[in-house]
Write a protein that holds these residues in place. Structure first.
Motif: not given
Ligand code: ATP
Length: 143
Positions: A1-23
């Motif tokens: 089961m996935k741990d939905k409490n995991k917290q992510f930070a994404v630095i640099g919101l170009g095409r790659f970073g913003s795709s990761i962050a929004t996904t």
């Protein structure tokens, strides 16, 4: 089961970073997105949990954001290799548990590995590999 409490930070919101962050956000995770450029920050204001403007080569800014409490930090700064490497180094020094860093080329990747990045990604190379494999696989229509 996935741990939905995991917290992510994404630095640099170009095409790659913003795709990761929004996904990640769409998948139900908490995401802090960071960029030095106010325009990029505005673009993501509705699509992640928090978005802040900060220069991540400044250790104090990262400390103030409580970056060491995040489970995974993605460094998606692209063109500015110096900012990418410095940010990774500072994150490592601050004790971030898992750092994913984007590399522009093999040498840059080697440097990130020496600094202690846990995972290094080469978006263009990796995507090229994937597309090539897909083109010759039996399910060509799948990609
Ligand atoms: P992509 O291919 O993902 O679109 P790119 O490889 O062209 O991106 P850049 O546009 O150079 O990469 O960088 C991605 C983002 O990183 C930019 O929005 C830029 O503002 C941000 N960035 C650059 N330097 C810093 C820094 N020191 N602190 C925070 N963000 C930064």
């Amino acid at each position: 089961m996935k741990d939905k409490n995991k917290q992510f930070a994404v630095i640099g919101l170009g095409r790659f970073g913003s795709s990761i962050a929004t996904t990640l956000y769409k998948l139900g995770y908490e995401v802090l997105a960071i960029d030095a450029n106010e325009e990029q920050v505005q673009k993501l204001s509705e699509t992640v949990t928090h978005v802040v403007q900060a220069d991540t080569t400044d250790e104090n800014s990262l400390k103030a954001l409580g970056i060491r409490n995040f489970d995974v930090v993605v460094v998606a700064i692209g063109e500015d290799i110096q900012a990418n490497v410095l940010t990774t180094l500072i994150l490592k020094d601050l004790g971030v548990k898992y750092i994913v860093a984007k590399a522009r080329n093999e040498l840059h990747g080697k440097m990130l590995a020496k600094i202690g990045a846990d995972r290094i990604v080469y978006p263009e190379r990796d995507m090229g590999l994937r597309v090539a494999h897909n083109l010759v696989s039996t399910n060509v229509l799948e990609y």
